[in-house]
Each structure stands twice: as structure tokens, then as C-alpha cells.
Design a protein around this motif. Structure first.
Motif, PDB file in Angstrom:
ATOM      1  N   UNK A  74       0.832  -1.197   0.000  1.00 33.17           N
ATOM      2  CA  UNK A  74       0.000   0.000   0.000  1.00 33.17           C
ATOM      3  C   UNK A  74       0.874   1.257   0.000  1.00 33.17           C
ATOM      4  N   UNK A  75       1.953   1.218   0.783  1.00 33.73           N
ATOM      5  CA  UNK A  75       2.820   2.389   0.865  1.00 33.73           C
ATOM      6  C   UNK A  75       3.535   2.645  -0.455  1.00 33.73           C
ATOM      7  N   UNK A  76       4.054   1.561  -1.061  1.00 32.50           N
ATOM      8  CA  UNK A  76       4.741   1.740  -2.348  1.00 32.50           C
ATOM      9  C   UNK A  76       3.784   2.306  -3.396  1.00 32.50           C
ATOM     10  N   UNK A  77       2.577   1.753  -3.415  1.00 31.28           N
ATOM     11  CA  UNK A  77       1.573   2.251  -4.356  1.00 31.28           C
ATOM     12  C   UNK A  77       1.317   3.729  -4.141  1.00 31.28           C
ATOM     13  N   UNK A  78       1.220   4.118  -2.867  1.00 30.36           N
ATOM     14  CA  UNK A  78       0.960   5.520  -2.548  1.00 30.36           C
ATOM     15  C   UNK A  78       2.096   6.402  -3.038  1.00 30.36           C
ATOM     16  N   UNK A  79       3.344   5.860  -2.949  1.00 28.49           N
ATOM     17  CA  UNK A  79       4.495   6.655  -3.393  1.00 28.49           C
ATOM     18  C   UNK A  79       4.391   6.997  -4.872  1.00 28.49           C
ATOM     19  N   UNK A  80       3.862   6.050  -5.680  1.00 24.01           N
ATOM     20  CA  UNK A  80       3.746   6.307  -7.113  1.00 24.01           C
ATOM     21  C   UNK A  80       2.836   7.495  -7.397  1.00 24.01           C
ATOM     22  N   UNK A  81       1.956   7.795  -6.459  1.00 27.38           N
ATOM     23  CA  UNK A  81       1.069   8.933  -6.661  1.00 27.38           C
ATOM     24  C   UNK A  81       1.610  10.193  -5.996  1.00 27.38           C
ATOM     25  N   UNK A  82       2.042  10.052  -4.723  1.00 29.30           N
ATOM     26  CA  UNK A  82       2.369  11.275  -3.995  1.00 29.30           C
ATOM     27  C   UNK A  82       3.723  11.854  -4.391  1.00 29.30           C
ATOM     28  N   UNK A  83       4.648  11.022  -4.900  1.00 28.45           N
ATOM     29  CA  UNK A  83       5.945  11.592  -5.269  1.00 28.45           C
ATOM     30  C   UNK A  83       5.851  12.482  -6.513  1.00 28.45           C
ATOM     31  N   UNK A  84       5.329  11.947  -7.639  1.00 30.57           N
ATOM     32  CA  UNK A  84       5.239  12.849  -8.796  1.00 30.57           C
ATOM     33  C   UNK A  84       4.358  14.067  -8.539  1.00 30.57           C
ATOM     34  N   UNK A  85       3.186  13.830  -7.937  1.00 32.70           N
ATOM     35  CA  UNK A  85       2.275  14.952  -7.726  1.00 32.70           C
ATOM     36  C   UNK A  85       2.844  15.945  -6.713  1.00 32.70           C
ATOM     37  N   UNK A  86       3.361  15.421  -5.607  1.00 33.33           N
ATOM     38  CA  UNK A  86       3.850  16.302  -4.544  1.00 33.33           C
ATOM     39  C   UNK A  86       5.074  17.073  -4.972  1.00 33.33           C
ATOM     40  N   UNK A  87       6.062  16.354  -5.530  1.00 30.29           N
ATOM     41  CA  UNK A  87       7.294  17.034  -5.933  1.00 30.29           C
ATOM     42  C   UNK A  87       7.024  17.954  -7.120  1.00 30.29           C
ATOM     43  N   UNK A  88       6.200  17.476  -8.063  1.00 29.79           N
ATOM     44  CA  UNK A  88       5.841  18.313  -9.211  1.00 29.79           C
ATOM     45  C   UNK A  88       5.190  19.616  -8.762  1.00 29.79           C
ATOM     46  N   UNK A  89       4.250  19.500  -7.822  1.00 28.24           N
ATOM     47  CA  UNK A  89       3.580  20.706  -7.340  1.00 28.24           C
ATOM     48  C   UNK A  89       4.568  21.624  -6.630  1.00 28.24           C
TER      49      UNK A  89
END
Lengths: 294, 285
Positions: A74-89
Motif C-alpha cells: 500500500x505504501x509503495x503504491x501511494x508513493x507512485x502517486x504522492x511523489x510525482x504529484x507532490x514534488x511536481x507541485x
């Protein structure tokens, strides 16, 4: 007289400070005290690698491997979303946004970081899960994938906020030097700003990960809660945190189930401790590298 | 020359997309909760007790419970946390022990909230025999936010320029007078921001009160700090996972989620406005 008053205040602050430190040390002690007894029954290694979690069977099985894997998936899956979106933002806020946009968006994202996890869990349960069930044609909507998706969205503002703070520490002179040698804004961003702020960004990612792995209510509500080793991301899983939350109510104080749940707490404590220490080390190096020693 | 320009164009569009996506997802959550929840909110919903096995009536006991838990835990955590921060920044000798303490406090801020729940269960509910009660919940939540309050206050205290302290000492002020008259006033906005953000966090927290304070169903209000209580976040969870009327319960859960969201977001908005104000005045200085 003045001197006595000084001593008095000093004493008060001493006492209060040590009272709070006492509580904080207390939590570590309690976790060990209540968690360690389970390892008299089965060795630590078996506890962590056991494939079956049947705490109420006779004899019970206390293997937390499915739960650990559930948390990791679950955590790895979450990273695929929060890393690009969070760092991109964060990069957008730092590089492209005008001052005005930034002064609105940055506080907005920080406020959104405060949305309680129960609201995410609720949203996941009533909106996202039925939706995913329909489009992917699944038997159940509450799966590891749903959990990852919700957790990822939930951790995004946190990652963004911390990463943006780190990026704003990159000295202006770095950028100016890059422009001076003819680089355009994108080149400056990828070749100068990101490498310089890189360890700050990784701190943000690790802290976001730490938040995701420790999150309880969301995963309890949307991951389905089957304590078996998952074979695909579209299956229900159960995480370490969700197990404690779901089973503590029925565990009898002092029996092995109770101690096993505390041992899970201990494992979680250790995992987040390691993450935080790594984040601390990286961010310290980052500060030294940019000459912000503190 | 062309590719250079093109890659910039693509890169910047991706960054723009990521922030749009972030805001879109978060906006969607708020939109759904607000639109579906608004229908059920009424004066009666806010002020009356639950009826007919949670299928009708209001959620007033849950709102009251959340207020009790939040206020109680901040009243415990704020004095302790601020005192600890003042001690660490102003009184304690600057050596590696203090550094270790600071790092451990930061680490504790990252410990999952459910682990604090376990601690509360073992110590307050069982060992001190407070039972599942408001006081156990307040103590558990208070200890949970203690590390964040300490770190936020410490940050704020460290941001006070050393020259303020020196100027105060030079006028003959004692250590306490310096703290009271010079250090605290100028760090107050920072400290308040940290504390208010913690209030928001406590109000929305569910995991620590699952087995220290929360109960699914109450016909009335808690009688003393030693009785168990309902709380908004726990109530949402209970409505979604227990009970026998999922459809009606879902409607009530929407209402609770909207109240909780409104409560927490307005609290954190206050904190962030205080900080923005302070930052812009710091820039003018």
C-alpha cells in the motif's frame, strides 16, 4: 529575592520539561514491556516471517508477514502517486508560480494537508471503491489499489509542503550563476535546483512514506482487511496499523494476542524510527551542503 | 536550440499538470463531502441526540465529545510542550545531550498515532485504571501531539534573533524576565501556529481514541471526565462499519464528515493566516 525567583522559574521549567520527556520515554518502555512477552512464545524471526495470522485459532498463529507485505504494497503504491504529484507541485510553486499564485496556493495546500484521515477513508469507502469496482470489474472495491490511491492523494500535500520548504532554501545565487552561463529555466531547474535541493526533496519523500505507513484509519476502511499474502494489487490486504486498530478491541489484556498486537506496534515504531533517522541524516547533510549549518 | 525550448515547454506543462491534479483530487473530496453532507445538516442534526439505533436524530454528543477531547488534550500538551521547548532553548546547556533529546522528539512526532493509542490503552485505561474515558483519551491525544508542539515551539524560539536576548541582558534583565518580555512575545505567532495546527490534528484524529475514549452509541452526553464519549471521527468510522442500516447511516456519516471537515479546515486556516501575517511583517522589518 530576584535570584530566588529566577531559581524558582528555572526549577519549574526543569520539572515540566522532564515530565514531558518522561512521557515520551514512557511510550518506548511500554511498547517493549507489553510487546516483548510474545517473543517468549515464538522467536522474533518467526514472528516477522510467519505467513499466517490467525490470532484467535487454537493454537493461534502469529505470523505478521502478510501484514508487513500489506503495509509495504500500500505504501509503495501511494508513493507512485504522492511523489510525482507532490514534488511536481512543489517545483511548480517554487519555479513557475508568480508571487501572487504562490501566496495563495502554498497556504491552500498546507490547509489541505490537515484534512483528517477519517475523511479520506470515508471518501474512499463511499465514492472511490464503488467506482473502481465498476470500471475494473472487480469482485470487491476495497483493495490494496484503492488504499494506495487514497493514501497517495492524502500524502501529496505533506510531500509538497516539505519539498517546497526545502527548495526555497536553494540560494538564489545558484540560479543566477546558471542563467549567467546561458542555461534556460528548465535546464537550471533540472541541472541546478533539483540536484541542490535533492536531499531536501528526498527528506520530503521519506517523511511522506513514514506518514503513509503509519496511517491507520484510511487503510482500515478502504483496504478490505484480509490478512493474507496479496498476490495482486486488486486484492484486499490488511496493514500492520489496521490490524492493531481492528483487533485490539477484542484482545484480552495479558494474553498472547494482546502482546502480539503490542509487538506489531513495536515493529511499526521501529520502521518509522528508521525512516525518521534517515530523513534527519539526509536533511542535516543538505543543510551543511547549502551552508545553512544549524 | 529548438529541443532546448521544447523540453522546457513539456517539463513546465508537466509541473503545471501535477499541481492541477493535486488540487483537483483534494477539491473533489471536499466537493463530494460538502454537497452530499449539506443536505443532512440542520439545526436539529447539530443539537439533538441520536435516535432509533443511529438512523435518525442528531450527532450533538459526538460534537460535544470532540470538543471535550480536543480542549482537554491541548490543555495538557500546550503547557508541557511550551515549557519543554523553553527549557531546551533557553535554559539547558547546549551540548550533545540536548541535541539527542531534540532528535528523539522529532522522531516521536513521526510515530504512528495508533502506537500512541496502544500506549494510552496500556497506561491510562488499564494501568492507571481510568477505563475507556474522556480523561484517558485526552491524555493519549495530548501525549501524541506533545512532540509536534515541542518542535514547533522550539523552531519559533530559535528564530528569535540572539541580539534580542543580548539586548535584554544588557539592560540588566534576568533570564526569566528576558524570556517573558523579549523572547516569548516575538515568538508567540510561531508558537501559536504550531499549537493551532496541533488542535486541528487532534480534532480529526481517530486511531488513538479507538480504544481509549470512543464509544459508538450514546443516548445522552458524557457525565464526567471518567465516562466514555462519542467523537465525530470515531462516529464516522462506526457508522460505516457497524450497525444494521448502512443506507441511513451513510447519510449521517456524510453530515459528520462535513462538520469535521469544516471544523478542522477552519482551525488550520486560522493557524496559517497567523503565520502569513507574521511572515509578511517579518519581511517588512
Amino acid at each position: 529575592m530576584k535570584y530566588k525567583k529566577e531559581l524558582f522559574y528555572r526549577l519549574i521549567f526543569n520539572i515540566l520539561a522532564f515530565a514531558s520527556l518522561f512521557f515520551l520515554i514512557g511510550i518506548t518502555i511500554i511498547l517493549f514491556k507489553e510487546g516483548l512477552p510474545i517473543f517468549k512464545q515464538l522467536p522474533f524471526f518467526k514472528f516477522v516471517t510467519g505467513e499466517y495470522w490467525y490470532p484467535t485459532y487454537d493454537p493461534p498463529d502469529f505470523g505478521i508477514l502478510p501484514l508487513i507485505l500489506g503495509s509495504i504494497w500500500v505504501t509503495l503504491g501511494a508513493l507512485f502517486i504522492c511523489v510525482p504529484l507532490g514534488v511536481g507541485s512543489a517545483l511548480f510553486l517554487n519555479e513557475l508560480a508568480t508571487n501572487r499564485q504562490r501566496s495563495i496556493l502554498k497556504p491552500l495546500i498546507e490547509i489541505l494537508a490537515g484534512i483528517p484521515s477519517i475523511v479520506y477513508g470515508f471518501f474512499g469507502m463511499v465514492i472511490v471503491a464503488p467506482f473502481l469496482q465498476k470500471i475494473f470489474n472487480l469482485p470487491v472495491g476495497l483493495t490494496a489499489f484503492t488504499g494506495s490511491l487514497i493514501l497517495g492523494i492524502m500524502a501529496t500535500p505533506t510531500v509538497c509542503s516539505i519539498a517546497e520548504d526545502a527548495l526555497s532554501f536553494v540560494p538564489k545565487t545558484f540560479r543566477e550563476a546558471s542563467y549567467a552561463v546561458g542555461a534556460n529555466r528548465w535546464q537550471t531547474l533540472t541541472k541546478v535546483v533539483i540536484p541542490a535541493g535533492g536531499s531536501g526533496i528526498s527528506t520530503a519523500i521519506i517523511l511522506g512514506m513514514s506518514r503513509a505507513i503509519g496511517e491507520t484509519m484510511t487503510v482500515l476502511m478502504v483496504c478490505g482487511g484480509a490478512a493474507v499474502i496479496p498476490s495482486s494489487i486488486f486484492q484486499p490486504v490488511r496493514t500492520l496499523t489496521a490490524t492493531i486498530a481492528a483487533e485490539m478491541g477484542e484482545a484480552v489484556m495479558g494474553d498472547s494476542h494482546y502482546h502480539a498486537l503490542f509487538a506489531i506496534g513495536l515493529v511499526l515504531f521501529m520502521i518509522t524510527l528508521v525512516f525518521n533517522i534517515i530523513a534527519e541524516i539526509i536533511s542535516r547533510r543538505f543543510r551543511i551542503k547549502l551552508g545553512l549549518g544549524r | 536550440m529548438k529541443t532546448r525550448y521544447l523540453s522546457q515547454k513539456i517539463g513546465f506543462s508537466l509541473l503545471f499538470l501535477s499541481i492541477v491534479a493535486t488540487l483537483f483530487f483534494l477539491g473533489t473530496i471536499i466537493y463530494f463531502v460538502a454537497v452530499r453532507g449539506a443536505g443532512i445538516i440542520s439545526w436539529e442534526f447539530l443539537t439533538s441526540v441520536p435516535r432509533e439505533a443511529m438512523t435518525s436524530g442528531g450527532v450533538a454528543p459526538a460534537i460535544v465529545g470532540t470538543l471535550w477531547l480536543t480542549l482537554g488534550s491541548i490543555m495538557i500538551a500546550f503547557p508541557l510542550g511550551l515549557a519543554c521547548a523553553i527549557y531546551l532553548c533557553e535554559y539547558s546547556p547546549k551540548n550533545y545531550i540536548v541535541n539527542i533529546i531534540r532528535i528523539s522528539i522529532n522522531n516521536l512526532a513521526g510515530v504512528p498515532s495508533i502506537v500512541f493509542g496502544l500506549f494510552g490503552l496500556a497506561v491510562f485505561v488499564k494501568f492507571l485504571n481510568f477505563g475507556v474515558s474522556i480523561i484517558s483519551g485526552c491524555l493519549t491525544l495530548g501525549i501524541m501531539v506533545l512532540p509536534s508542539i515541542i518542535s514547533a515551539s522550539q523552531e519559533a524560539l530559535m528564530a528569535v534573533p540572539q541580539s534580542y536576548r543580548e539586548a535584554s541582558f544588557a539592560l540588566g534583565a534576568t533570564q526569566w524576565q528576558t524570556i517573558k518580555k523579549a523572547v516569548l512575545p516575538s515568538s508567540m505567532p510561531g508558537i501559536l501556529t504550531g499549537v493551532i495546527l496541533s488542535i486541528g490534528r487532534v480534532a480529526g484524529e481517530t486511531a488513538p481514541i479507538l480504544f481509549t475514549a470512543g464509544t459508538f452509541y450514546m443516548r445522552g452526553y458524557p457525565k464526567s471526565i471518567f465516562s466514555e464519549c462519542m467523537a465525530l471521527p470515531y462516529h464516522i468510522y462506526a457508522l460505516m462499519t457497524e450497525g444494521v442500516h448502512p443506507q441511513q447511516q451513510k447519510e449521517i456519516a456524510y453530515g459528520c464528515a462535513l462538520i469535521l471537515l469544516f471544523l478542522v479546515l477552519s482551525i488550520s486556516m486560522v493557524a496559517i493566516i497567523i503565520r502569513q501575517k507574521q511572515r509578511s511583517s517579518a519581511q517588512l522589518r
